[in-house]
Design a protein around this motif. Structure first.
Motif, short mmCIF file in Angstrom:
data_model
loop_
_atom_site.label_atom_id
_atom_site.label_comp_id
_atom_site.label_asym_id
_atom_site.label_seq_id
_atom_site.Cartn_x
_atom_site.Cartn_y
_atom_site.Cartn_z
N ALA A 43 -17.91 -8.06 8.19
CA ALA A 43 -17.95 -6.92 7.27
C ALA A 43 -18.17 -7.42 5.85
N ASP A 44 -18.98 -6.69 5.09
CA ASP A 44 -19.19 -7.06 3.69
C ASP A 44 -17.92 -6.83 2.87
N TYR A 45 -17.18 -5.75 3.21
CA TYR A 45 -15.95 -5.42 2.49
C TYR A 45 -14.93 -4.89 3.48
N SER A 46 -13.66 -5.16 3.18
CA SER A 46 -12.57 -4.67 4.01
C SER A 46 -11.60 -3.86 3.15
N TYR A 47 -11.23 -2.68 3.66
CA TYR A 47 -10.38 -1.76 2.90
C TYR A 47 -9.17 -1.35 3.73
N TRP A 48 -8.06 -1.12 3.02
CA TRP A 48 -6.86 -0.55 3.62
C TRP A 48 -6.69 0.86 3.08
N ASN A 49 -6.27 1.78 3.96
CA ASN A 49 -6.07 3.18 3.58
C ASN A 49 -4.80 3.68 4.24
N GLY A 50 -3.74 3.95 3.44
CA GLY A 50 -2.50 4.38 4.06
C GLY A 50 -1.58 5.14 3.14
N CYS A 51 -0.85 6.10 3.71
CA CYS A 51 0.17 6.85 2.98
C CYS A 51 1.53 6.63 3.61
N SER A 52 2.58 6.69 2.81
CA SER A 52 3.97 6.58 3.26
C SER A 52 4.19 5.20 3.89
N THR A 53 4.52 5.14 5.19
CA THR A 53 4.61 3.82 5.83
C THR A 53 3.28 3.08 5.71
N GLY A 54 2.18 3.81 5.80
CA GLY A 54 0.87 3.18 5.62
C GLY A 54 0.71 2.60 4.24
N GLY A 55 1.30 3.25 3.22
CA GLY A 55 1.28 2.70 1.87
C GLY A 55 2.11 1.43 1.78
N ARG A 56 3.27 1.43 2.43
CA ARG A 56 4.09 0.23 2.45
C ARG A 56 3.35 -0.91 3.15
N GLN A 57 2.69 -0.59 4.26
CA GLN A 57 1.95 -1.61 4.99
C GLN A 57 0.86 -2.24 4.11
N GLY A 58 0.16 -1.41 3.35
CA GLY A 58 -0.89 -1.92 2.48
C GLY A 58 -0.35 -2.82 1.39
N LEU A 59 0.76 -2.42 0.77
CA LEU A 59 1.35 -3.26 -0.26
C LEU A 59 1.92 -4.54 0.33
N MET A 60 2.43 -4.47 1.55
CA MET A 60 2.90 -5.69 2.21
C MET A 60 1.74 -6.67 2.41
N GLU A 61 0.58 -6.14 2.76
CA GLU A 61 -0.60 -6.99 2.92
C GLU A 61 -0.92 -7.69 1.59
N ALA A 62 -0.91 -6.93 0.49
CA ALA A 62 -1.22 -7.52 -0.81
C ALA A 62 -0.20 -8.58 -1.20
N GLN A 63 1.06 -8.39 -0.83
CA GLN A 63 2.13 -9.31 -1.21
C GLN A 63 2.16 -10.56 -0.33
N ARG A 64 1.96 -10.38 0.99
CA ARG A 64 2.10 -11.51 1.93
C ARG A 64 0.77 -12.14 2.34
N PHE A 65 -0.26 -11.30 2.45
CA PHE A 65 -1.56 -11.79 2.94
C PHE A 65 -2.66 -11.27 2.01
N PRO A 66 -2.69 -11.76 0.79
CA PRO A 66 -3.54 -11.16 -0.26
C PRO A 66 -5.04 -11.26 0.00
N ALA A 67 -5.47 -12.10 0.93
CA ALA A 67 -6.91 -12.23 1.19
C ALA A 67 -7.39 -11.32 2.32
N ASP A 68 -6.49 -10.55 2.94
CA ASP A 68 -6.89 -9.73 4.09
C ASP A 68 -7.83 -8.59 3.70
N TYR A 69 -7.62 -7.99 2.51
CA TYR A 69 -8.40 -6.81 2.13
C TYR A 69 -8.94 -6.95 0.71
N ASP A 70 -10.18 -6.45 0.53
CA ASP A 70 -10.79 -6.43 -0.80
C ASP A 70 -10.25 -5.27 -1.63
N GLY A 71 -9.98 -4.16 -0.97
CA GLY A 71 -9.47 -2.99 -1.66
C GLY A 71 -8.34 -2.37 -0.86
#
Length: 504
Positions: free
Chosen positions: A182-210
C-alpha cells in the motif's frame, strides 16, 4: 512470514507474465497458501455486490449476522486467525486505490465491524478489522476472566497486540495479493477504536501514516471506573436514582438558558465549560437540595475523601441519563466485577465513596501500564512522518471530552509547544455532538478526508467542516477550529455558511 507457493509464483512471474491480469478468483483463492509463524488464513472468497456476515464473526450487538450488506464492489474477502484466537477480516477490492484503511472497534470489542469495512471498501480502500481476540457483546467485559483469574494474554490482545499483529499481517497479505505494498496506511476509529489508534502511535509509531481518532477511550484506567461515579453519588446522597425525565428536561432547560451566548439561537452550546448553573435555576427545575448536591458531584466528576480531583465528569449539556439513569452503564459494572474485584457476584450497590476511591486507585495501579494509552510522547510517530487528527464531541455522554483535552495538553507540553505539535497532530472539539456521532450538533465531519490530504499532499487542515444531515437534507453546517481556538460567529450572514465564522 515464510516463503510460500503464492509468493514464489509472484517472483517467478516477473519478466515472464502479468500477474495483475490473472483470474481474480484464482488470485483470491491462492492466498490460502500464505504461511505465517503464528497465524493462518482460514478462508478466502470472491464477493460481488452482496455479503451476509457469518454468525461466528458478526457484531453481536447489532445482529450483523442477519444484516445483508449490499452494493459492494468486487472484493477478495480474507478470514485470518492470529493465535491464540484473534479473528481478522480483510477486504481487498479488485479496483484498489493503493491505500489501507484499518477500522477500530467499540466498547469491549468482540466483533468485526463489517458495516464500516463496507464503507471503506466502497471508496477503494483495502480494509481490515479485528474482534481483538474474543467474540461477544461490546458491553460485556468477562472475557478477560477465566478459571477465577485474569487472563493476562487476553488483556494484552485487547489492549494492543491484536491490532499490531493484524496490521503487520494485513500488509503482508496486501503485498502478496496486489504484488505491491500500500502507498499509504490509515487508521480510523472512535471510542475503543480511538484508543486503539493512539496505542498504535504510542507503541508502534511506524504502523500507520495517518491516524484518525474520534472520542478516544484513552485513560481507560481512570474514565472507565469514573463511569460508575454517578450511580455511587445518587446512592449515597439520595438512596435512589434521579428521575430520568427530570434529567432530560433539565438538559433542555440548560441549553435554552445558554443558547444565545454564542450569538446564535440553534439549540447548541459552543463551549459548555463556560456554563454557570445556579442553585436557584436548579430549584426552578424542581430539583431539591439533595438532588442539587448529587448533580454537582456528578458534573464535577469523582473525587477522593478530601475532595481532591480524580477524574472528569461529562459536560452539563450531555445527556445525563446514560450514566446517571435508573441502571448503571454496563461497561464499568463488568470492569469492576471481572477486571478489578475478580468476583462475578460482586454488587456495586454495596460500595460507598471510600470503596469507590479504592476501586479507582486499584484500576490505575493495575491497568494504567497496559490500558491507559496516555503516553504523551509521540516523538517517534512524528519522526516517522505520521499525522493525526482527533475530534471529540462536547456532548459526549460516555467519555468526558475534557479527558481528551487533558491528554492533548500533555502532548503539547512534551512535544515542545503548540507550533511543534501542530506539525503532526490537531485536536478539534465538536459542539453539540454526542459519543462518536449523534446529538444536536453537526456530527458528519470531514476529518478523515482532511487527514488523507494532510498525509499525501502535506496540507495541514486549518478547520474541519461539520455538517448535520437529516432526512437527506443539510440542516446545519459549521467550521471546527483547531483547539485551543474556538469557532466564533462574526455576527452577520447565514449561520450555515462556514465563511461567516472565524477562529479565535
Amino acid at each position: 512470514m515464510k516463503h510460500c507457493l503464492l509468493f514464489l509464483t509472484i517472483l517467478s512471474c516477473f519478466g515472464t507474465c502479468n500477474f495483475a491480469n490473472a483470474n481474480d478468483n484464482e488470485r483470491c483463492q491462492a492466498l490460502v497458501n500464505l504461511e505465517f509463524d503464528d497465524a493462518k488464513i482460514i478462508k478466502t472468497e470472491l464477493i460481488v455486490d452482496r455479503f451476509t456476515p457469518p454468525s461466528n464473526l458478526a457484531d453481536s450487538l447489532r445482529n450483523a449476522d442477519t444484516k445483508e450488506i449490499s452494493h459492494l464492489p468486487q472484493i477478495c474477502r480474507v478470514e485470518l486467525m492470529i493465535q491464540p484466537k484473534i479473528n481478522v477480516e480483510i477486504w481487498l477490492p479488485t479496483q484498489w486505490n493503493h491505500r489501507l484503511q484499518a477500522i477500530g472497534g467499540g466498547g469491549y470489542a468482540g466483533f468485526i465491524p463489517f458495516d464500516e469495512l463496507a464503507v471503506a471498501v466502497k471508496k477503494g480502500y483495502a480494509t481490515v478489522g479485528t474482534d481483538t481476540g474474543h467474540s461477544g457483546n461490546l458491553f460485556e467485559g468477562h472475557f478477560v476472566f477465566n478459571n477465577n483469574q485474569l487472563q493476562a494474554d487476553t488483556i494484552a490482545d485487547f489492549a494492543y497486540r491484536s491490532v499490531h499483529e493484524m496490521t503487520i499481517k494485513t500488509k503482508q497479505i496486501i503485498q502478496a495479493y496486489y504484488g505491491e505494498p500500500a502507498d499509504y496506511s490509515y487508521w480510523n476509529g472512535c471510542s475503543t477504536g480511538g484508543r486503539q489508534g493512539l496505542m498504535e502511535a504510542q507503541r508502534f509509531p511506524a504502523d500507520y501514516d495517518g491516524i484518525y481518532i474520534v472520542a478516544p477511550a484513552i485513560q481507560w484506567d481512570k474514565f472507565i471506573p469514573s463511569e460508575l461515579w454517578p450511580q455511587i453519588v445518587m446512592q449515597m446522597e439520595l438512596g435512589h436514582p434521579i428521575d430520568t425525565h427530570k434529567l432530560i428536561m433539565l438538559r433542555k432547560a440548560i441549553i435554552q438558558l445558554a443558547d444565545e451566548q454564542d450569538g446564535i439561537k440553534d439549540g447548541i452550546i459552543n463551549d459548555p465549560t463556560a456554563l454557570d448553573i445556579s442553585d436557584n435555576f436548579l430549584k426552578q427545575q424542581n430539583f431539591n437540595d439533595a438532588e442539587i448536591i448529587a448533580l454537582r458531584k456528578i458534573w464535577q466528576g469523582p473525587t477522593n475523601h478530601v475532595g481532591e480531583f480524580l477524574w472528569f465528569g461529562v459536560e452539563k449539556t450531555a445527556p445525563q441519563e446514560a450514566l446517571a439513569g435508573n441502571e448503571p452503564f454496563p461497561i464499568p459494572v463488568d470492569y469492576l466485577k471481572y477486571w478489578i474485584a475478580q468476583n462475578p457476584n460482586l454488587d456495586w450497590k454495596n460500595m460507598d465513596y471510600q470503596s469507590f476511591v479504592d476501586y479507582f486507585n486499584e484500576s490505575v495501579d493495575l491497568f494504567r501500564p497496559i490500558m491507559g494509552t496516555d503516553n504523551p510522547d509521540l516523538s517517534q510517530f512524528k519522526k516517522s512522518g505520521g499525522k493525526m487528527i482527533i475530534w471529540h464531541g462536547w456532548d459526549d455522554r460516555l467519555i468526558p471530552p475534557k479527558g481528551t483535552i487533558h491528554y492533548y495538553n500533555h502532548v503539547v507540553k512534551l512535544m515542545g509547544g503548540q507550533d511543534h505539535t501542530d506539525e503532526f497532530i490537531k485536536l478539534y472539539m465538536a459542539p453539540g455532538v454526542d459519543h462518536c456521532n449523534g446529538g444536536d450538533g453537526a456530527d458528519q465531519i470531514n476529518g478523515f478526508e482532511s487527514l488523507v490530504n494532510w498525509v499525501e499532499k502535506q496540507q495541514p487542515p486549518k478547520t474541519l467542516t461539520a455538517k448535520k444531515i437529516e432526512n437527506g437534507n443539510l440542516t446545519l453546517q459549521r467550521p471546527l477550529c483547531a483547539y485551543p481556538q474556538k469557532t466564533v460567529y462574526k455576527g452577520e450572514g447565514n449561520t450555515n455558511n462556514p465563511a461567516n465564522f472565524e477562529c479565535q
